[in-house]
Design a protein around this motif. Structure first.
Motif, PDB file in Angstrom:
ATOM      1  N   THR A 269       0.843  -1.194   0.000  1.00  0.00           N
ATOM      2  CA  THR A 269       0.000   0.000   0.000  1.00  0.00           C
ATOM      3  C   THR A 269       0.877   1.243   0.000  1.00  0.00           C
ATOM      4  OG1 THR A 269      -1.680  -1.150   1.304  1.00  0.00           O
ATOM      5  CG2 THR A 269      -1.835   1.243   1.191  1.00  0.00           C
ATOM      6  N   CYS A 270       0.516   2.216  -0.830  1.00  0.00           N
ATOM      7  CA  CYS A 270       1.197   3.511  -0.863  1.00  0.00           C
ATOM      8  C   CYS A 270       0.153   4.619  -0.823  1.00  0.00           C
ATOM      9  CB  CYS A 270       2.030   3.672  -2.140  1.00  0.00           C
ATOM     10  SG  CYS A 270       3.478   2.620  -2.258  1.00  0.00           S
ATOM     11  N   TYR A 271       0.462   5.694  -0.147  1.00  0.00           N
ATOM     12  CA  TYR A 271      -0.439   6.831  -0.186  1.00  0.00           C
ATOM     13  C   TYR A 271       0.343   8.125   0.022  1.00  0.00           C
ATOM     14  CZ  TYR A 271      -0.320   6.424   4.958  1.00  0.00           C
ATOM     15  OH  TYR A 271       0.070   6.339   6.266  1.00  0.00           O
ATOM     16  N   PHE A 273       0.458  11.886   1.652  1.00  0.00           N
ATOM     17  CA  PHE A 273      -0.089  12.524   2.846  1.00  0.00           C
ATOM     18  C   PHE A 273       0.326  13.981   2.884  1.00  0.00           C
ATOM     19  CE2 PHE A 273       4.097  11.171   4.140  1.00  0.00           C
ATOM     20  CZ  PHE A 273       4.560  12.208   4.948  1.00  0.00           C
ATOM     21  N   ARG A 284      -4.977  12.135   3.172  1.00  0.00           N
ATOM     22  CA  ARG A 284      -4.341  10.983   2.540  1.00  0.00           C
ATOM     23  C   ARG A 284      -4.956  10.725   1.166  1.00  0.00           C
ATOM     24  NH1 ARG A 284      -3.355   6.187   6.989  1.00  0.00           N
ATOM     25  NH2 ARG A 284      -2.466   7.464   8.654  1.00  0.00           N
ATOM     26  N   ARG A 285      -4.132  10.187   0.278  1.00  0.00           N
ATOM     27  CA  ARG A 285      -4.617   9.813  -1.043  1.00  0.00           C
ATOM     28  C   ARG A 285      -3.852   8.576  -1.498  1.00  0.00           C
ATOM     29  NH1 ARG A 285      -3.011  11.787  -6.246  1.00  0.00           N
ATOM     30  NH2 ARG A 285      -1.850  13.463  -5.253  1.00  0.00           N
ATOM     31  N   LEU A 286      -4.570   7.508  -1.827  1.00  0.00           N
ATOM     32  CA  LEU A 286      -3.910   6.278  -2.260  1.00  0.00           C
ATOM     33  C   LEU A 286      -3.193   6.486  -3.589  1.00  0.00           C
ATOM     34  CD1 LEU A 286      -6.566   3.541  -1.410  1.00  0.00           C
ATOM     35  CD2 LEU A 286      -4.348   3.892  -0.305  1.00  0.00           C
ATOM     36  N   LEU A 287      -2.043   5.831  -3.724  1.00  0.00           N
ATOM     37  CA  LEU A 287      -1.257   5.905  -4.953  1.00  0.00           C
ATOM     38  C   LEU A 287      -1.142   4.518  -5.561  1.00  0.00           C
ATOM     39  CD1 LEU A 287       1.676   8.207  -3.736  1.00  0.00           C
ATOM     40  CD2 LEU A 287      -0.373   8.904  -4.980  1.00  0.00           C
ATOM     41  N   ARG A 288      -1.117   4.437  -6.878  1.00  0.00           N
ATOM     42  CA  ARG A 288      -0.967   3.164  -7.587  1.00  0.00           C
ATOM     43  C   ARG A 288       0.482   3.018  -8.065  1.00  0.00           C
ATOM     44  NH1 ARG A 288      -5.544   0.589  -9.492  1.00  0.00           N
ATOM     45  NH2 ARG A 288      -7.522   1.630  -9.035  1.00  0.00           N
ATOM     46  N   ILE A 308       5.188  10.796   0.900  1.00  0.00           N
ATOM     47  CA  ILE A 308       4.657   9.498   0.504  1.00  0.00           C
ATOM     48  C   ILE A 308       5.006   8.482   1.573  1.00  0.00           C
ATOM     49  CG2 ILE A 308       4.759   7.657  -1.246  1.00  0.00           C
ATOM     50  CD1 ILE A 308       5.563   9.761  -3.289  1.00  0.00           C
ATOM     51  N   TRP A 310       4.398   4.158   2.764  1.00  0.00           N
ATOM     52  CA  TRP A 310       4.069   2.849   2.201  1.00  0.00           C
ATOM     53  C   TRP A 310       4.158   1.779   3.278  1.00  0.00           C
ATOM     54  CZ3 TRP A 310       8.182   5.915   0.919  1.00  0.00           C
ATOM     55  CH2 TRP A 310       9.454   5.486   1.292  1.00  0.00           C
TER      56      TRP A 310
END
Length: 311
Positions: A269-271, A273, A284-288, A308, A310
């Motif tokens: 998981t990465c996001y 902040f 927070r926002r999730l990153l792909r 970022i 993770w």
């Protein structure tokens, strides 16, 4: 070699004497002379400008640079002892450092260290007192691009950064770069892309912290811009990495943050902040991840912390 003889040194020493930085040029000249620190100390003493071997070692490593009148006089003798042209070393030094009281006021200015968490804040504040931090509030960051590389064991390996700054008033001749890993590890080595060069560098082996002056090629006038690039590389032991954090102390412009993971250490998981000064909650926002990389691009107009994380 005669103490009063002066000749043109050969490459690559000649190139270092033209461009610096001062500690690299001094180290190269010492090596070319074949003299030990103790022998250099004896010769300086005979010329009436005594300097201890500890001080010479600090000059050579870049931990300190000559700044007082007596030290600058000794530098002229050192040029004779090491057989380099007169003024070769002194021309590589930055402007005289401000008095300790001015440094203390700059380092204690509101917002300069407030964004760092306790108990590390004290270490950072102490480091800022050892560098020339008076121009920090006079430089506005227009663009920041930073990239962190994570090795196969999930540790910090290398961090690259490029910043574009603009002078808000006449005078800034340097920026200050501060790096403090989340978990103690080795102090990273610092490389700067010319024409910028290193000034005073403060290291803390206990925490892995590095605070360094980035010297511009010339003092900036109001409205002038400067670009500097820096690379921080960790040796062993490298600190574990779980986030890539930027602490912004003044208004800035665009930013781009990247994290590159080794295929053996891909996160689940990465996001992104972001927090602002005050009591605002963290956003927070999730990153792909794409090809083992994540990145976030945005603008940041107010002081705060962003980055970022993770897992």
């Amino acid at each position: 070699m005669q103490d009063d003889a002066v000749s043109l040194p050969g490459e690559p020493l000649a190139a270092l004497l033209r461009t610096g930085p001062f500690p690299d040029a001094l180290r190269a000249a010492m090596e070319a002379s074949g003299l030990t620190l103790n022998r250099i100390r004896h010769r300086l003493h005979s010329l009436g400008t005594p300097v201890s071997t500890a001080t010479l070692s600090c000059w050579r490593s870049g931990r300190h640079q000559p700044s007082q009148t007596a030290a600058l006089a000794a530098l002229a003798s050192l040029e004779r002892v090491l057989d380099v042209p007169p003024g070769a070393f002194s021309s590589l030094l930055g402007p005289p450092r401000p008095r300790a009281r001015w440094l203390r006021l700059a380092a204690d200015a509101p917002g300069l260290t407030a964004l760092w968490p306790e108990p590390r804040r004290g270490d950072v504040s102490e480091a800022y007192r050892s560098v020339d931090s008076r121009w920090i509030s006079s430089l506005r960051c227009l663009n920041r691009h930073m990239r962190l590389e994570v090795d196969a064991r999930g540790r910090e390996h290398r961090m690259w950064m490029r910043q574009v700054v603009r002078a808000e008033r006449d005078g800034p001749d340097r920026a200050v770069l501060a790096h403090l890993p989340d978990t103690p590890g080795s102090v990273p080595s610092l490389d700067l892309r010319p024409p910028c060069r290193r000034g005073t560098v403060v290291e803390n082996p206990r925490t892995g912290m590095l605070v360094a002056e980035v010297l511009f090629s010339r003092p900036l006038r109001r409205g002038d811009t400067a670009i500097f690039e820096a690379t921080l590389t960790h040796a062993e032991p490298r600190p574990p990495a779980r986030e890539f954090t930027v602490r912004q102390q003044s208004p800035a412009g665009e930013y781009a943050l990247e994290v590159h993971f080794d295929p053996a250490a891909l996160p689940t998981t990465c996001y992104a902040f972001s927090t602002s000064t005050g009591s605002a909650p963290e956003a927070r926002r999730l990153l792909r991840p794409t090809d083992g990389c994540v990145h976030v691009i945005g603008t940041r107009s107010s002081p705060g912390v962003f980055g970022i994380r993770w897992e």
